[in-house]
Design a protein around this motif. Structure first.
Motif, PDB file in Angstrom:
ATOM      1  N   ALA A 132      46.893 -26.540  -2.172  1.00 11.74           N
ATOM      2  CA  ALA A 132      47.423 -26.238  -3.344  1.00 11.74           C
ATOM      3  C   ALA A 132      47.209 -27.351  -4.441  1.00 11.74           C
ATOM      4  CB  ALA A 132      48.929 -26.049  -3.109  1.00 11.74           C
ATOM      5  N   THR A 133      47.015 -28.728  -3.890  1.00  7.66           N
ATOM      6  CA  THR A 133      46.729 -29.777  -4.841  1.00  7.66           C
ATOM      7  C   THR A 133      45.249 -29.579  -5.378  1.00  7.66           C
ATOM      8  OG1 THR A 133      48.197 -31.208  -3.702  1.00  7.66           O
ATOM      9  CG2 THR A 133      46.614 -32.469  -4.866  1.00  7.66           C
ATOM     10  N   SER A 134      44.347 -29.236  -4.335  1.00  5.22           N
ATOM     11  CA  SER A 134      43.009 -29.048  -5.116  1.00  5.22           C
ATOM     12  C   SER A 134      42.935 -27.868  -6.025  1.00  5.22           C
ATOM     13  CB  SER A 134      41.994 -28.726  -3.813  1.00  5.22           C
ATOM     14  OG  SER A 134      41.977 -29.965  -3.059  1.00  5.22           O
ATOM     15  N   LEU A 135      43.904 -26.866  -5.799  1.00  5.43           N
ATOM     16  CA  LEU A 135      43.800 -25.861  -6.586  1.00  5.43           C
ATOM     17  C   LEU A 135      44.536 -25.940  -8.055  1.00  5.43           C
ATOM     18  CD1 LEU A 135      44.820 -22.871  -4.182  1.00  5.43           C
ATOM     19  CD2 LEU A 135      42.519 -23.188  -5.328  1.00  5.43           C
ATOM     20  N   HIS A 136      45.426 -26.968  -7.880  1.00  2.00           N
ATOM     21  CA  HIS A 136      46.349 -27.251  -9.105  1.00  2.00           C
ATOM     22  C   HIS A 136      45.516 -28.063 -10.217  1.00  2.00           C
ATOM     23  CE1 HIS A 136      49.076 -30.399 -11.115  1.00  2.00           C
ATOM     24  NE2 HIS A 136      49.627 -29.215 -11.326  1.00  2.00           N
ATOM     25  N   GLU A 137      44.640 -29.175  -9.819  1.00  2.00           N
ATOM     26  CA  GLU A 137      44.107 -30.006 -10.552  1.00  2.00           C
ATOM     27  C   GLU A 137      43.209 -29.357 -11.483  1.00  2.00           C
ATOM     28  OE1 GLU A 137      42.113 -32.831  -7.761  1.00  2.00           O
ATOM     29  OE2 GLU A 137      44.225 -34.009  -7.428  1.00  2.00           O
ATOM     30  N   PRO A 138      42.428 -28.527 -11.322  1.00  2.00           N
ATOM     31  CA  PRO A 138      41.471 -28.010 -12.452  1.00  2.00           C
ATOM     32  C   PRO A 138      42.282 -27.031 -13.441  1.00  2.00           C
ATOM     33  CG  PRO A 138      40.909 -26.989 -10.407  1.00  2.00           C
ATOM     34  CD  PRO A 138      41.906 -27.837  -9.809  1.00  2.00           C
ATOM     35  N   ALA A 139      43.545 -26.247 -13.025  1.00  2.00           N
ATOM     36  CA  ALA A 139      44.162 -25.821 -13.670  1.00  2.00           C
ATOM     37  C   ALA A 139      45.167 -26.564 -14.741  1.00  2.00           C
ATOM     38  CB  ALA A 139      45.309 -24.914 -12.917  1.00  2.00           C
ATOM     39  N   ALA A 140      45.515 -27.739 -14.010  1.00  2.00           N
ATOM     40  CA  ALA A 140      46.446 -28.845 -14.968  1.00  2.00           C
ATOM     41  C   ALA A 140      45.450 -29.401 -15.908  1.00  2.00           C
ATOM     42  CB  ALA A 140      47.205 -29.489 -13.809  1.00  2.00           C
ATOM     43  N   THR A 166      43.261 -28.182 -17.502  1.00  2.00           N
ATOM     44  CA  THR A 166      42.983 -27.171 -18.642  1.00  2.00           C
ATOM     45  C   THR A 166      44.441 -26.560 -19.197  1.00  2.00           C
ATOM     46  OG1 THR A 166      41.043 -26.329 -17.469  1.00  2.00           O
ATOM     47  CG2 THR A 166      42.099 -24.970 -19.585  1.00  2.00           C
ATOM     48  N   TYR A 167      45.347 -26.538 -18.514  1.00  2.00           N
ATOM     49  CA  TYR A 167      46.457 -25.895 -18.853  1.00  2.00           C
ATOM     50  C   TYR A 167      47.677 -27.048 -18.405  1.00  2.00           C
ATOM     51  CZ  TYR A 167      43.959 -21.689 -19.201  1.00  2.00           C
ATOM     52  OH  TYR A 167      43.068 -20.746 -19.498  1.00  2.00           O
ATOM     53  N   ARG A 168      47.997 -27.771 -19.329  1.00  2.00           N
ATOM     54  CA  ARG A 168      48.920 -29.056 -19.049  1.00  2.00           C
ATOM     55  C   ARG A 168      50.429 -28.496 -18.479  1.00  2.00           C
ATOM     56  NH1 ARG A 168      46.006 -33.586 -20.080  1.00  2.00           N
ATOM     57  NH2 ARG A 168      44.518 -33.231 -21.831  1.00  2.00           N
ATOM     58  N   SER A 169      50.862 -27.614 -19.058  1.00  2.00           N
ATOM     59  CA  SER A 169      52.055 -26.705 -18.465  1.00  2.00           C
ATOM     60  C   SER A 169      52.105 -26.282 -16.956  1.00  2.00           C
ATOM     61  CB  SER A 169      52.583 -25.993 -19.434  1.00  2.00           C
ATOM     62  OG  SER A 169      51.723 -24.759 -19.461  1.00  2.00           O
ATOM     63  N   VAL A 170      51.028 -26.551 -16.336  1.00  2.00           N
ATOM     64  CA  VAL A 170      51.165 -25.765 -14.975  1.00  2.00           C
ATOM     65  C   VAL A 170      51.478 -27.111 -14.069  1.00  2.00           C
ATOM     66  CG1 VAL A 170      49.429 -24.796 -13.118  1.00  2.00           C
ATOM     67  CG2 VAL A 170      49.255 -24.174 -15.418  1.00  2.00           C
ATOM     68  N   ASP A 171      52.676 -26.651 -13.468  1.00  2.00           N
ATOM     69  CA  ASP A 171      52.815 -28.007 -12.364  1.00  2.00           C
ATOM     70  C   ASP A 171      52.416 -27.594 -11.004  1.00  2.00           C
ATOM     71  OD1 ASP A 171      54.816 -26.012 -11.472  1.00  2.00           O
ATOM     72  OD2 ASP A 171      56.305 -27.673 -12.618  1.00  2.00           O
ATOM     73  N   LEU A 172      52.489 -28.480 -10.087  1.00  2.00           N
ATOM     74  CA  LEU A 172      52.063 -28.112  -8.720  1.00  2.00           C
ATOM     75  C   LEU A 172      53.229 -27.095  -7.942  1.00  2.00           C
ATOM     76  CD1 LEU A 172      50.468 -28.883  -6.448  1.00  2.00           C
ATOM     77  CD2 LEU A 172      51.702 -30.811  -5.897  1.00  2.00           C
ATOM     78  N   ALA A 173      54.280 -27.071  -8.164  1.00  2.00           N
ATOM     79  CA  ALA A 173      55.085 -25.969  -7.705  1.00  2.00           C
ATOM     80  C   ALA A 173      54.705 -24.665  -8.279  1.00  2.00           C
ATOM     81  CB  ALA A 173      56.635 -26.178  -8.272  1.00  2.00           C
ATOM     82  N   THR A 174      54.132 -24.417  -9.467  1.00  2.00           N
ATOM     83  CA  THR A 174      53.582 -23.164 -10.119  1.00  2.00           C
ATOM     84  C   THR A 174      52.488 -22.588  -9.168  1.00  2.00           C
ATOM     85  OG1 THR A 174      54.723 -23.605 -12.140  1.00  2.00           O
ATOM     86  CG2 THR A 174      53.104 -21.974 -11.987  1.00  2.00           C
ATOM     87  N   THR A 175      51.504 -23.824  -8.845  1.00  2.00           N
ATOM     88  CA  THR A 175      50.370 -23.350  -8.005  1.00  2.00           C
ATOM     89  C   THR A 175      50.908 -22.962  -6.643  1.00  2.00           C
ATOM     90  OG1 THR A 175      49.179 -25.355  -9.167  1.00  2.00           O
ATOM     91  CG2 THR A 175      48.178 -24.466  -7.344  1.00  2.00           C
ATOM     92  N   TYR A 176      51.853 -23.689  -6.137  1.00  2.00           N
ATOM     93  CA  TYR A 176      52.245 -23.008  -4.630  1.00  2.00           C
ATOM     94  C   TYR A 176      53.028 -21.880  -4.632  1.00  2.00           C
ATOM     95  CZ  TYR A 176      51.723 -27.560  -2.099  1.00  2.00           C
ATOM     96  OH  TYR A 176      51.564 -28.518  -1.395  1.00  2.00           O
ATOM     97  N   ARG A 177      53.825 -21.488  -5.594  1.00  2.00           N
ATOM     98  CA  ARG A 177      54.333 -19.842  -5.925  1.00  2.00           C
ATOM     99  C   ARG A 177      53.274 -19.042  -6.075  1.00  2.00           C
ATOM    100  NH1 ARG A 177      57.929 -22.928  -8.890  1.00  2.00           N
ATOM    101  NH2 ARG A 177      57.170 -22.338 -10.788  1.00  2.00           N
ATOM    102  N   ASN A 178      52.224 -19.360  -7.070  1.00  2.00           N
ATOM    103  CA  ASN A 178      51.329 -18.403  -7.032  1.00  2.00           C
ATOM    104  C   ASN A 178      50.289 -18.282  -6.072  1.00  2.00           C
ATOM    105  OD1 ASN A 178      51.311 -17.190 -10.014  1.00  2.00           O
ATOM    106  ND2 ASN A 178      51.669 -19.403 -10.315  1.00  2.00           N
ATOM    107  N   ALA A 179      49.878 -19.308  -5.253  1.00  2.00           N
ATOM    108  CA  ALA A 179      49.333 -19.169  -4.113  1.00  2.00           C
ATOM    109  C   ALA A 179      50.043 -18.453  -3.012  1.00  2.00           C
ATOM    110  CB  ALA A 179      48.941 -20.689  -3.668  1.00  2.00           C
ATOM    111  N   ALA A 180      51.151 -18.599  -2.860  1.00  2.00           N
ATOM    112  CA  ALA A 180      52.194 -17.676  -1.943  1.00  2.00           C
ATOM    113  C   ALA A 180      52.050 -16.238  -2.202  1.00  2.00           C
ATOM    114  CB  ALA A 180      53.549 -18.349  -2.077  1.00  2.00           C
TER     115      ALA A 180
END
Length: 124
Positions: A18-26, A28-42
């Motif tokens: 999830a951390t590796s998925l989060h980094e490029p999104a964050a 580009t979109y600074r409002s995307v946090d790691l918890a959002t990435t985990y929720r979306n991956a789930a």
């Protein structure tokens, strides 16, 4: 991906944390946090777009488009993908011997690699 997973070479990883998925999104979109990435991956895992495996103490997510299994090379910890069609004979033996029906994809098998015919794709 970025340096969060130094064990996974850039351009070859097919299963990411999830951390590796989060980094490029964050980036580009600074409002995307790691918890959002985990929720979306789930959610994507629940809906069948992704699958997840436990590997080297991490939860990794991969695309669920092509059915495959995961082989982990003991001692080196290398992760390989094996097309599900190459596992069907082993699954048939398991079922014949035990009555246990192996899921059609997503299995994680660890062992050594001697004399392999290279049908598995090295993803790490």
């Amino acid at each position: 991906m970025a340096a969060a997973d130094p064990d996974i070479p850039r351009g070859r990883a097919t299963h990411l944390s999830a951390t590796s998925l989060h980094e490029p999104a964050a980036s580009t979109y600074r409002s995307v946090d790691l918890a959002t990435t985990y929720r979306n991956a789930a959610v994507m895992t629940e809906r069948g777009a992704l699958h997840k495996i436990e590997y080297a103490g991490k939860t990794l997510f991969g695309l669920a488009a092509d059915p495959h299994h995961h082989l982990i090379r003991r001692g080196r910890g290398r992760l390989f993908e094996l097309p599900a069609s190459h596992f069907s004979e082993a699954a048939a033996v398991v079922k014949a011997c035990s009555g246990f029906e192996v899921d059609p994809d997503g299995q994680v098998v660890s062992g050594s690699r001697r004399g392999c015919r290279h049908v598995a794709r090295d993803i790490r």
